[in-house]
Design a protein around this motif. Structure first.
Motif, PDB file in Angstrom:
ATOM      1  N   ARG A  69       0.836  -1.207   0.000  1.00 51.20           N
ATOM      2  CA  ARG A  69       0.000   0.000   0.000  1.00 51.20           C
ATOM      3  C   ARG A  69       0.870   1.256   0.000  1.00 51.20           C
ATOM      4  NH1 ARG A  69      -3.958   0.952   4.917  1.00 51.20           N
ATOM      5  NH2 ARG A  69      -1.950   1.245   5.917  1.00 51.20           N
ATOM      6  N   SER A  70       1.923   1.248   0.802  1.00 50.06           N
ATOM      7  CA  SER A  70       2.832   2.395   0.837  1.00 50.06           C
ATOM      8  C   SER A  70       3.495   2.612  -0.518  1.00 50.06           C
ATOM      9  CB  SER A  70       3.911   2.195   1.909  1.00 50.06           C
ATOM     10  OG  SER A  70       3.338   2.252   3.189  1.00 50.06           O
ATOM     11  N   ARG A  71       3.926   1.514  -1.163  1.00 49.96           N
ATOM     12  CA  ARG A  71       4.540   1.642  -2.487  1.00 49.96           C
ATOM     13  C   ARG A  71       3.542   2.211  -3.490  1.00 49.96           C
ATOM     14  NH1 ARG A  71       7.065  -3.235  -0.923  1.00 49.96           N
ATOM     15  NH2 ARG A  71       5.396  -4.492  -1.811  1.00 49.96           N
ATOM     16  N   LEU A  72       2.310   1.729  -3.437  1.00 48.60           N
ATOM     17  CA  LEU A  72       1.291   2.217  -4.369  1.00 48.60           C
ATOM     18  C   LEU A  72       0.957   3.687  -4.115  1.00 48.60           C
ATOM     19  CD1 LEU A  72      -1.072  -0.888  -4.467  1.00 48.60           C
ATOM     20  CD2 LEU A  72       0.425  -0.078  -6.302  1.00 48.60           C
ATOM     21  N   GLN A  73       0.883   4.071  -2.843  1.00 50.70           N
ATOM     22  CA  GLN A  73       0.608   5.476  -2.533  1.00 50.70           C
ATOM     23  C   GLN A  73       1.731   6.372  -3.045  1.00 50.70           C
ATOM     24  OE1 GLN A  73      -0.050   5.136   1.710  1.00 50.70           O
ATOM     25  NE2 GLN A  73      -2.275   5.216   1.462  1.00 50.70           N
ATOM     26  N   ALA A  74       2.973   5.922  -2.908  1.00 47.56           N
ATOM     27  CA  ALA A  74       4.105   6.697  -3.415  1.00 47.56           C
ATOM     28  C   ALA A  74       4.037   6.795  -4.938  1.00 47.56           C
ATOM     29  CB  ALA A  74       5.422   6.063  -2.971  1.00 47.56           C
ATOM     30  N   ARG A  75       3.656   5.706  -5.580  1.00 49.19           N
ATOM     31  CA  ARG A  75       3.545   5.696  -7.051  1.00 49.19           C
ATOM     32  C   ARG A  75       2.441   6.651  -7.504  1.00 49.19           C
ATOM     33  NH1 ARG A  75       5.866   5.577 -11.678  1.00 49.19           N
ATOM     34  NH2 ARG A  75       4.923   4.295 -13.260  1.00 49.19           N
ATOM     35  N   ILE A  76       1.319   6.628  -6.790  1.00 48.59           N
ATOM     36  CA  ILE A  76       0.212   7.541  -7.118  1.00 48.59           C
ATOM     37  C   ILE A  76       0.667   8.993  -6.974  1.00 48.59           C
ATOM     38  CG2 ILE A  76      -2.008   8.410  -6.259  1.00 48.59           C
ATOM     39  CD1 ILE A  76      -2.746   5.446  -5.699  1.00 48.59           C
ATOM     40  N   ALA A  77       1.415   9.287  -5.912  1.00 47.80           N
ATOM     41  CA  ALA A  77       1.897  10.664  -5.707  1.00 47.80           C
ATOM     42  C   ALA A  77       2.822  11.074  -6.855  1.00 47.80           C
ATOM     43  CB  ALA A  77       2.618  10.775  -4.365  1.00 47.80           C
ATOM     44  N   THR A  78       3.704  10.172  -7.252  1.00 48.51           N
ATOM     45  CA  THR A  78       4.618  10.460  -8.367  1.00 48.51           C
ATOM     46  C   THR A  78       3.836  10.688  -9.653  1.00 48.51           C
ATOM     47  OG1 THR A  78       6.393   9.163  -7.372  1.00 48.51           O
ATOM     48  CG2 THR A  78       6.519   9.513  -9.749  1.00 48.51           C
ATOM     49  N   LEU A  79       2.883   9.818  -9.926  1.00 47.89           N
ATOM     50  CA  LEU A  79       2.081   9.959 -11.147  1.00 47.89           C
ATOM     51  C   LEU A  79       1.228  11.222 -11.113  1.00 47.89           C
ATOM     52  CD1 LEU A  79       1.009   6.249 -11.733  1.00 47.89           C
ATOM     53  CD2 LEU A  79       2.634   7.583 -13.089  1.00 47.89           C
ATOM     54  N   SER A  80       0.736  11.586  -9.955  1.00 52.70           N
ATOM     55  CA  SER A  80      -0.063  12.813  -9.830  1.00 52.70           C
ATOM     56  C   SER A  80       0.786  14.040 -10.150  1.00 52.70           C
ATOM     57  CB  SER A  80      -0.648  12.935  -8.422  1.00 52.70           C
ATOM     58  OG  SER A  80      -1.606  11.927  -8.208  1.00 52.70           O
ATOM     59  N   ARG A  81       2.028  14.044  -9.656  1.00 52.14           N
ATOM     60  CA  ARG A  81       2.929  15.171  -9.974  1.00 52.14           C
ATOM     61  C   ARG A  81       3.224  15.204 -11.475  1.00 52.14           C
ATOM     62  NH1 ARG A  81       5.258  13.486  -5.106  1.00 52.14           N
ATOM     63  NH2 ARG A  81       6.827  12.243  -6.205  1.00 52.14           N
ATOM     64  N   ARG A  82       3.484  14.049 -12.056  1.00 50.60           N
ATOM     65  CA  ARG A  82       3.760  13.997 -13.498  1.00 50.60           C
ATOM     66  C   ARG A  82       2.550  14.449 -14.304  1.00 50.60           C
ATOM     67  NH1 ARG A  82       6.166   8.272 -15.021  1.00 50.60           N
ATOM     68  NH2 ARG A  82       5.745   9.119 -17.090  1.00 50.60           N
ATOM     69  N   LEU A  83       1.365  14.050 -13.858  1.00 50.49           N
ATOM     70  CA  LEU A  83       0.142  14.461 -14.547  1.00 50.49           C
ATOM     71  C   LEU A  83      -0.030  15.979 -14.489  1.00 50.49           C
ATOM     72  CD1 LEU A  83      -2.491  13.764 -16.006  1.00 50.49           C
ATOM     73  CD2 LEU A  83      -3.531  13.365 -13.750  1.00 50.49           C
ATOM     74  N   ALA A  84       0.215  16.546 -13.320  1.00 50.13           N
ATOM     75  CA  ALA A  84       0.100  18.000 -13.181  1.00 50.13           C
ATOM     76  C   ALA A  84       1.125  18.708 -14.073  1.00 50.13           C
ATOM     77  CB  ALA A  84       0.289  18.409 -11.719  1.00 50.13           C
ATOM     78  N   ASP A  85       2.361  18.211 -14.085  1.00 47.12           N
ATOM     79  CA  ASP A  85       3.402  18.813 -14.931  1.00 47.12           C
ATOM     80  C   ASP A  85       3.046  18.703 -16.408  1.00 47.12           C
ATOM     81  OD1 ASP A  85       4.811  19.340 -12.616  1.00 47.12           O
ATOM     82  OD2 ASP A  85       6.280  17.720 -12.903  1.00 47.12           O
ATOM     83  N   THR A  86       2.554  17.535 -16.796  1.00 47.34           N
ATOM     84  CA  THR A  86       2.180  17.319 -18.200  1.00 47.34           C
ATOM     85  C   THR A  86       1.008  18.211 -18.588  1.00 47.34           C
ATOM     86  OG1 THR A  86       2.968  15.041 -18.110  1.00 47.34           O
ATOM     87  CG2 THR A  86       1.451  15.572 -19.882  1.00 47.34           C
ATOM     88  N   SER A  87       0.041  18.350 -17.711  1.00 43.08           N
ATOM     89  CA  SER A  87      -1.111  19.210 -17.989  1.00 43.08           C
ATOM     90  C   SER A  87      -0.675  20.660 -18.160  1.00 43.08           C
ATOM     91  CB  SER A  87      -2.141  19.105 -16.863  1.00 43.08           C
ATOM     92  OG  SER A  87      -2.689  17.799 -16.824  1.00 43.08           O
ATOM     93  N   GLU A  88       0.256  21.095 -17.306  1.00 41.48           N
ATOM     94  CA  GLU A  88       0.765  22.472 -17.408  1.00 41.48           C
ATOM     95  C   GLU A  88       1.516  22.668 -18.727  1.00 41.48           C
ATOM     96  OE1 GLU A  88       3.923  25.295 -14.989  1.00 41.48           O
ATOM     97  OE2 GLU A  88       2.812  23.760 -13.875  1.00 41.48           O
ATOM     98  N   SER A  89       2.347  21.695 -19.075  1.00 35.50           N
ATOM     99  CA  SER A  89       3.100  21.760 -20.330  1.00 35.50           C
ATOM    100  C   SER A  89       2.152  21.765 -21.523  1.00 35.50           C
ATOM    101  CB  SER A  89       4.042  20.567 -20.417  1.00 35.50           C
ATOM    102  OG  SER A  89       4.670  20.516 -21.677  1.00 35.50           O
ATOM    103  N   LEU A  90       1.140  20.924 -21.467  1.00 38.54           N
ATOM    104  CA  LEU A  90       0.162  20.837 -22.549  1.00 38.54           C
ATOM    105  C   LEU A  90      -0.575  22.162 -22.729  1.00 38.54           C
ATOM    106  CD1 LEU A  90      -1.153  18.967 -24.625  1.00 38.54           C
ATOM    107  CD2 LEU A  90      -2.695  18.181 -22.825  1.00 38.54           C
ATOM    108  N   ALA A  91      -0.923  22.793 -21.624  1.00 39.45           N
ATOM    109  CA  ALA A  91      -1.599  24.097 -21.707  1.00 39.45           C
ATOM    110  C   ALA A  91      -0.695  25.121 -22.390  1.00 39.45           C
ATOM    111  CB  ALA A  91      -1.992  24.577 -20.312  1.00 39.45           C
ATOM    112  N   GLY A  92       0.593  25.101 -22.052  1.00 38.91           N
ATOM    113  CA  GLY A  92       1.534  26.023 -22.692  1.00 38.91           C
ATOM    114  C   GLY A  92       1.678  25.749 -24.181  1.00 38.91           C
ATOM    115  N   LEU A  93       1.773  24.474 -24.547  1.00 35.89           N
ATOM    116  CA  LEU A  93       1.890  24.119 -25.961  1.00 35.89           C
ATOM    117  C   LEU A  93       0.644  24.518 -26.748  1.00 35.89           C
ATOM    118  CD1 LEU A  93       3.481  20.562 -25.548  1.00 35.89           C
ATOM    119  CD2 LEU A  93       4.629  22.634 -26.380  1.00 35.89           C
ATOM    120  N   ARG A  94      -0.526  24.288 -26.161  1.00 34.57           N
ATOM    121  CA  ARG A  94      -1.776  24.669 -26.842  1.00 34.57           C
ATOM    122  C   ARG A  94      -1.860  26.186 -27.015  1.00 34.57           C
ATOM    123  NH1 ARG A  94      -5.705  20.314 -23.823  1.00 34.57           N
ATOM    124  NH2 ARG A  94      -5.381  18.617 -25.330  1.00 34.57           N
ATOM    125  N   SER A  95      -1.419  26.914 -26.011  1.00 36.52           N
ATOM    126  CA  SER A  95      -1.433  28.378 -26.092  1.00 36.52           C
ATOM    127  C   SER A  95      -0.502  28.862 -27.202  1.00 36.52           C
ATOM    128  CB  SER A  95      -1.013  28.966 -24.745  1.00 36.52           C
ATOM    129  OG  SER A  95      -0.902  30.364 -24.824  1.00 36.52           O
TER     130      SER A  95
END
Length: 86
Positions: A40-66
């Motif tokens: 469970r701890s490993r999965l929670q850490a993985r979710i946190a990592t993926l959430s950060r990557r998702l946020a970064d990717t979303s921000e990058s995508l917004a910049g590219l679309r702009s």
């Protein structure tokens, strides 16, 4: 009374055996609980990592679309201007 003593000894032995089995089962469950908690701890850490990557990717995508929208607008303006010249 000798029979009673033997019966009590038999019950006592059965009780000790039952307790031993319960302790072994408890130890097995404790090991499984520890393993599940670690997973469970490993999965929670993985979710946190993926959430950060998702946020970064979303921000990058917004910049590219702009940037693309700005280029689209510039192209449209230049197309309009070139038609007016011709």
């Amino acid at each position: 009374t000798s029979g009673t003593g033997a019966a009590l000894q038999g019950h006592h032995a059965a009780l000790r055996e039952g307790l031993s089995e319960l302790r072994a089962r408890r130890d097995e469950l404790s090991g499984r609980i520890k393993a599940e908690e670690a997973e469970r701890s490993r999965l929670q850490a993985r979710i946190a990592t993926l959430s950060r990557r998702l946020a970064d990717t979303s921000e990058s995508l917004a910049g590219l679309r702009s940037a693309r929208a700005h280029i689209d607008s510039t192209i449209a303006d230049l197309d309009t201007a070139s038609r007016q010249v011709l």
